[in-house]
Motif scaffolding. Structure first.
Motif, PDB file in Angstrom:
ATOM      1  N   MET A   1       0.824  -1.227  -0.021  1.00  0.00           N
ATOM      2  CA  MET A   1       0.105  -0.106  -0.594  1.00  0.00           C
ATOM      3  C   MET A   1       0.770   0.864   0.097  1.00  0.00           C
ATOM      4  N   LYS A   2      -0.105   1.663  -0.433  1.00  0.00           N
ATOM      5  CA  LYS A   2       1.000   3.652  -0.217  1.00  0.00           C
ATOM      6  C   LYS A   2       0.030   4.477   0.437  1.00  0.00           C
ATOM      7  N   PHE A   3       0.285   5.350   0.839  1.00  0.00           N
ATOM      8  CA  PHE A   3      -0.271   6.044   1.912  1.00  0.00           C
ATOM      9  C   PHE A   3       0.626   7.186   1.806  1.00  0.00           C
ATOM     10  N   TYR A   4      -0.765   8.679   1.463  1.00  0.00           N
ATOM     11  CA  TYR A   4      -0.415  10.301   1.148  1.00  0.00           C
ATOM     12  C   TYR A   4      -1.002  10.835   2.165  1.00  0.00           C
ATOM     13  N   PHE A   5       0.343  11.653   3.361  1.00  0.00           N
ATOM     14  CA  PHE A   5       0.161  11.933   4.161  1.00  0.00           C
ATOM     15  C   PHE A   5       0.497  12.971   4.095  1.00  0.00           C
ATOM     16  N   SER A   6       0.351  14.253   5.209  1.00  0.00           N
ATOM     17  CA  SER A   6       0.597  15.470   5.568  1.00  0.00           C
ATOM     18  C   SER A   6       1.094  15.730   6.833  1.00  0.00           C
ATOM     19  N   THR A   7       1.838  16.591   7.989  1.00  0.00           N
ATOM     20  CA  THR A   7       1.925  16.329   8.497  1.00  0.00           C
ATOM     21  C   THR A   7       1.252  16.988   9.602  1.00  0.00           C
ATOM     22  N   SER A   8       0.730  17.153  11.105  1.00  0.00           N
ATOM     23  CA  SER A   8      -0.179  18.042  11.194  1.00  0.00           C
ATOM     24  C   SER A   8      -1.948  17.973  10.388  1.00  0.00           C
ATOM     25  N   THR A   9      -2.381  17.220   9.730  1.00  0.00           N
ATOM     26  CA  THR A   9      -2.720  17.154  10.033  1.00  0.00           C
ATOM     27  C   THR A   9      -4.735  16.217  10.088  1.00  0.00           C
ATOM     28  N   CYS A  10      -5.314  15.874   9.748  1.00  0.00           N
ATOM     29  CA  CYS A  10      -6.562  14.785   9.354  1.00  0.00           C
ATOM     30  C   CYS A  10      -6.129  13.685   8.825  1.00  0.00           C
ATOM     31  N   SER A  11      -4.916  13.424   8.543  1.00  0.00           N
ATOM     32  CA  SER A  11      -3.917  12.137   7.808  1.00  0.00           C
ATOM     33  C   SER A  11      -3.590  11.864   8.824  1.00  0.00           C
TER      34      SER A  11
END
Ligand SMILES: N[C@@H](CCC(=O)N[C@@H](CS)C(=O)NCC(=O)O)C(=O)O
Length: 211
Positions: free
Chosen positions: A2-12
């Motif tokens: 799997m690949k997970f796109y996230f951004s720090t300090s967000t709902c992700s």
């Protein structure tokens, strides 16, 4: 994988916590709008330009915290982050997930976008007061529901806790103190101390998350 796109300090962060709690194998891909990191890639995957985005091992794209959290929990039912299909416990957990997504998280939007809503300082103050009142109503509701429990649905940590912890943490940024809420304060510390949560907060540089 799997690949997970996230951004720090967000709902992700909620899905990031679920991935670590489940010890699933995944490739993390950080998105940063400030640093223009992987933004065009994200926009191709999600026309709304928002994180989180999950690419399944089969290459399919999934958006929305609620859907990704449920999908991840179902990859490893033995971890009990979500009870089985058709059970009351599962619906209860999903009820809390829906509350966080539709009520709690959305109540912060006026704070974060106040300058886009109005240029008037008076209006901005009124908008922020309205949002703060709403958030406090939701904190009262959470406080009452945490009485006598370790986690929001009982003694089992679930995907609802991964999401609830993530969004309650935003109160610090909008200067709403949660310290008078004893159950919430103890709950935040309990979730914060979980090894999987520590691992995510370290990776996202958020070890100062608690009030
Ligand atoms: N309903 C969506 C909300 C996603 C969302 O608002 N993501 C924010 C971070 S919390 C985002 O990526 N914002 C960037 C933007 O919209 O430009 C979900 O639950 O996934």
């Amino acid at each position: 994988m799997m690949k997970f796109y996230f951004s720090t300090s967000t709902c992700s962060t909620a899905c990031h916590i679920a991935l670590e709690e489940l010890s699933l194998e995944y490739t993390p891909i950080e998105v940063s709008w400030k640093r223009d990191l992987n933004v065009s890639e994200l926009n191709k995957l999600n026309p709304l330009g928002a994180v989180p985005v999950l690419i399944s091992a089969q290459g399919k794209t999934l958006t929305q915290n609620t859907a990704i959290l449920e999908y991840l929990a179902d990859q490893k039912p033995s971890a009990q982050l979500l009870a089985g299909n058709g059970t009351w416990e599962r619906s209860e957990t999903m009820s809390w997930v829906a509350f966080v997504a539709s009520d709690l998280q959305k109540a912060f939007t006026p704070f974060f976008q106040v300058k886009d809503i109005s240029q008037s300082e008076t209006a901005q103050t009124e908008i922020k007061d309205f949002a703060a009142k709403k958030i406090k109503t939701f904190l009262d509701h959470i406080e009452n529901n945490l009485a006598g429990k370790n986690y929001i649905t009982g003694n089992q940590f679930t995907i609802a806790d991964a999401y609830l912890f993530t969004i309650i943490g935003w109160t610090k940024w909008v200067k709403i103190s949660t310290l008078e809420y004893k159950n919430i304060t103890n709950y935040m510390k309990r979730v914060f101390d979980r090894p999987a949560v520590q691992s995510v907060l370290k990776k996202e540089n958020m070890l100062d998350y608690l009030q």
